[in-house]
Design a protein around this motif. Structure first.
Motif, mmCIF file in Angstrom:
data_model
loop_
_atom_site.group_PDB
_atom_site.id
_atom_site.type_symbol
_atom_site.label_atom_id
_atom_site.label_comp_id
_atom_site.label_asym_id
_atom_site.label_seq_id
_atom_site.Cartn_x
_atom_site.Cartn_y
_atom_site.Cartn_z
ATOM 1 N N GLU A 1 -29.685 -45.386 45.952
ATOM 2 C CA GLU A 1 -29.347 -43.620 46.046
ATOM 3 C C GLU A 1 -28.268 -43.754 47.234
ATOM 4 O O GLU A 1 -28.921 -43.568 47.869
ATOM 5 N N ARG A 2 -26.587 -43.753 47.626
ATOM 6 C CA ARG A 2 -25.806 -44.341 47.998
ATOM 7 C C ARG A 2 -26.548 -42.186 48.888
ATOM 8 O O ARG A 2 -26.261 -41.415 48.087
ATOM 9 N N ILE A 3 -26.556 -42.040 50.067
ATOM 10 C CA ILE A 3 -26.326 -41.359 50.546
ATOM 11 C C ILE A 3 -24.682 -40.203 51.240
ATOM 12 O O ILE A 3 -23.824 -41.170 51.895
ATOM 13 N N THR A 4 -24.777 -39.457 50.027
ATOM 14 C CA THR A 4 -23.166 -38.739 50.580
ATOM 15 C C THR A 4 -23.175 -37.441 50.282
ATOM 16 O O THR A 4 -24.268 -37.097 50.178
ATOM 17 N N GLY A 5 -22.375 -36.808 50.572
ATOM 18 C CA GLY A 5 -22.066 -35.383 50.692
ATOM 19 C C GLY A 5 -22.159 -34.884 52.095
ATOM 20 O O GLY A 5 -22.327 -35.723 52.729
ATOM 21 N N LYS A 6 -22.209 -34.244 52.418
ATOM 22 C CA LYS A 6 -22.746 -33.472 53.765
ATOM 23 C C LYS A 6 -23.826 -33.827 54.032
ATOM 24 O O LYS A 6 -25.054 -33.966 53.643
ATOM 25 N N ARG A 7 -23.971 -34.446 55.198
ATOM 26 C CA ARG A 7 -25.113 -34.829 55.942
ATOM 27 C C ARG A 7 -25.438 -34.671 57.410
ATOM 28 O O ARG A 7 -24.272 -34.053 58.001
ATOM 29 N N CYS A 8 -26.710 -34.690 58.083
ATOM 30 C CA CYS A 8 -26.955 -34.677 59.440
ATOM 31 C C CYS A 8 -25.966 -35.812 60.265
ATOM 32 O O CYS A 8 -25.362 -36.901 60.108
ATOM 33 N N SER A 9 -25.484 -35.117 61.401
ATOM 34 C CA SER A 9 -24.126 -35.816 61.940
ATOM 35 C C SER A 9 -25.012 -37.034 63.182
ATOM 36 O O SER A 9 -24.657 -37.244 63.595
ATOM 37 N N PHE A 10 -26.441 -36.030 63.195
ATOM 38 C CA PHE A 10 -26.723 -37.205 64.402
ATOM 39 C C PHE A 10 -27.977 -38.072 63.320
ATOM 40 O O PHE A 10 -28.024 -39.471 63.519
ATOM 41 N N CYS A 11 -28.600 -38.385 62.423
ATOM 42 C CA CYS A 11 -29.394 -39.004 61.021
ATOM 43 C C CYS A 11 -28.900 -39.417 59.829
ATOM 44 O O CYS A 11 -29.563 -40.401 59.579
ATOM 45 N N SER A 12 -27.710 -38.506 59.670
ATOM 46 C CA SER A 12 -28.024 -39.271 58.170
ATOM 47 C C SER A 12 -28.224 -38.050 57.192
ATOM 48 O O SER A 12 -28.099 -38.861 56.034
ATOM 49 N N ARG A 13 -29.394 -37.875 57.516
ATOM 50 C CA ARG A 13 -30.209 -36.620 56.517
ATOM 51 C C ARG A 13 -29.332 -36.397 55.466
ATOM 52 O O ARG A 13 -28.229 -35.586 56.160
ATOM 53 N N SER A 14 -29.522 -36.082 54.175
ATOM 54 C CA SER A 14 -29.012 -35.665 52.894
ATOM 55 C C SER A 14 -29.154 -34.018 53.796
ATOM 56 O O SER A 14 -30.469 -33.531 54.357
ATOM 57 N N LEU A 15 -28.377 -33.197 53.545
ATOM 58 C CA LEU A 15 -28.081 -31.356 53.751
ATOM 59 C C LEU A 15 -27.789 -31.160 52.247
ATOM 60 O O LEU A 15 -28.006 -29.634 53.134
ATOM 61 N N ALA A 16 -28.116 -31.686 51.515
ATOM 62 C CA ALA A 16 -28.094 -30.479 50.137
ATOM 63 C C ALA A 16 -29.935 -30.406 49.634
ATOM 64 O O ALA A 16 -30.258 -30.410 49.081
ATOM 65 N N SER B 1 -28.845 -26.808 59.954
ATOM 66 C CA SER B 1 -28.691 -25.543 61.101
ATOM 67 C C SER B 1 -27.528 -26.149 61.313
ATOM 68 O O SER B 1 -26.810 -27.024 62.112
ATOM 69 N N GLY B 2 -26.121 -25.844 60.221
ATOM 70 C CA GLY B 2 -25.171 -25.741 60.283
ATOM 71 C C GLY B 2 -25.175 -27.872 60.102
ATOM 72 O O GLY B 2 -25.609 -27.684 58.869
ATOM 73 N N ASP B 3 -24.637 -28.251 61.035
ATOM 74 C CA ASP B 3 -24.207 -29.867 60.101
ATOM 75 C C ASP B 3 -25.419 -30.608 60.931
ATOM 76 O O ASP B 3 -24.844 -32.082 61.296
ATOM 77 N N ILE B 4 -26.742 -29.886 61.416
ATOM 78 C CA ILE B 4 -27.486 -30.701 62.386
ATOM 79 C C ILE B 4 -28.880 -30.035 61.720
ATOM 80 O O ILE B 4 -29.319 -29.647 61.216
ATOM 81 N N CYS B 5 -29.789 -31.317 60.930
ATOM 82 C CA CYS B 5 -30.825 -30.985 60.691
ATOM 83 C C CYS B 5 -31.858 -30.782 61.393
ATOM 84 O O CYS B 5 -31.699 -31.045 63.013
ATOM 85 N N PHE B 6 -32.923 -29.883 60.725
ATOM 86 C CA PHE B 6 -34.224 -29.142 61.397
ATOM 87 C C PHE B 6 -34.717 -30.530 62.490
ATOM 88 O O PHE B 6 -35.183 -30.135 64.077
ATOM 89 N N ASP B 7 -34.796 -31.433 62.554
ATOM 90 C CA ASP B 7 -35.840 -32.694 62.789
ATOM 91 C C ASP B 7 -35.129 -33.201 63.864
ATOM 92 O O ASP B 7 -35.356 -33.169 65.492
ATOM 93 N N CYS B 8 -33.476 -33.009 64.110
ATOM 94 C CA CYS B 8 -32.484 -33.588 64.791
ATOM 95 C C CYS B 8 -32.707 -32.291 66.245
ATOM 96 O O CYS B 8 -32.173 -32.433 67.683
ATOM 97 N N THR B 9 -32.316 -31.006 65.351
ATOM 98 C CA THR B 9 -32.626 -30.120 66.241
ATOM 99 C C THR B 9 -33.382 -30.128 67.204
ATOM 100 O O THR B 9 -33.826 -29.515 67.918
ATOM 101 N N ARG B 10 -34.576 -30.013 66.467
ATOM 102 C CA ARG B 10 -35.836 -30.285 67.579
ATOM 103 C C ARG B 10 -36.262 -31.301 68.321
ATOM 104 O O ARG B 10 -36.517 -31.594 69.759
ATOM 105 N N TRP B 11 -35.254 -32.874 67.699
ATOM 106 C CA TRP B 11 -35.055 -34.204 68.876
ATOM 107 C C TRP B 11 -34.278 -33.439 69.949
ATOM 108 O O TRP B 11 -34.092 -33.823 71.301
#
Length: 230
Positions: A38-53, A58-68
């Motif tokens: 499964e390729r990671i496609t579509g909207k993803r976290c701008s820091f870690c590539s996590r799919s944001l589907a 929060s915006g273009d950053i996942c909650f994990d990276c927001t905490r980091w």
């Protein structure tokens, strides 16, 4: 005749005008097994590539990276990670055979995908996440370095590892609160350089952020990374 490195099915390339005019890089995996990746496609976290589907950001950053990035001890070290695939059961099995059972040849599966991504990445130096001496002896090879070697990349050993405990045995909290596990090997090469780090799996991001922190504190201008899965 080539055989799929995953299921051992015989593979035959279709003869087309496109293949004759511009030969494609031969893949080491059949269409059936490739389809399970499964390729990671579509909207993803701008820091870690996590799919944001989903409700993960929060915006273009996942909650994990927001905490980091809200933690002053970790903010600003890892510029960006690009991961290729979701860590589903199919890929988990492939990586387990590759990483823990010493099936070095399986690295060939990922070469075309990584080459495609690397074409768009900017860096001065490439390094791989190192294994401890104990883990290297146990596995026989560094899985990240094997990928780099098959890609024909010139890497530099910028880091050494000083821990021996397996990260896979640690809980998420334990991983995120680990003391620094890397030391700089060649500080004189780092000043104002953009570093690309290669690893196999992005789990919590601890390993890559520790590497990025060590590299930037030693003088690197920026640190990004590429991993097989997220």
């Amino acid at each position: 005749m080539r055989r799929c490195l995953v299921c051992d099915e015989a593979m035959k390339d279709a003869l087309t005008w496109r293949n004759l005019l511009k030969p494609l890089e031969a893949k080491a995996i059949c269409k059936g097994c490739e389809g399970k990746l499964e390729r990671i496609t579509g909207k993803r976290c701008s820091f870690c590539s996590r799919s944001l589907a989903g409700n993960y950001s929060s915006g273009d950053i996942c909650f994990d990276c927001t905490r980091w990035e809200s933690d002053e001890q970790w903010s600003g070290y890892l510029s960006k990670n690009i991961s290729l695939f979701h860590y589903n059961e199919h890929l988990k099995g492939i990586i387990a055979k590759y990483k823990y059972r010493g099936d070095y040849a399986l690295a060939e599966i990922f070469v075309p995908y990584m080459r495609e991504i690397l074409e768009d990445m900017e860096y001065d130096l490439i390094t791989c996440i190192p294994l401890s001496d104990e883990r290297l002896k146990e596995r026989g090879f560094n899985q990240a370095q094997a990928l780099a070697d098959l890609l024909g990349l010139r890497t530099v050993e910028l880091l050494t590892r000083i821990d021996t405990e397996k990260q896979s045995k640690k809980s998420r909290h334990e991983r995120m609160t680990l003391p620094q596990v890397f030391q700089i090997a060649k500080k004189d090469l780092l000043r104002n350089q953009s570093i690309l780090v290669i690893d196999d799996i992005y789990t919590t991001g601890t390993t890559l952020r520790q590497a990025a922190k060590a590299l930037k504190k030693a003088g690197a201008k920026a640190v990004s990374s590429i991993t097989l899965s997220r």
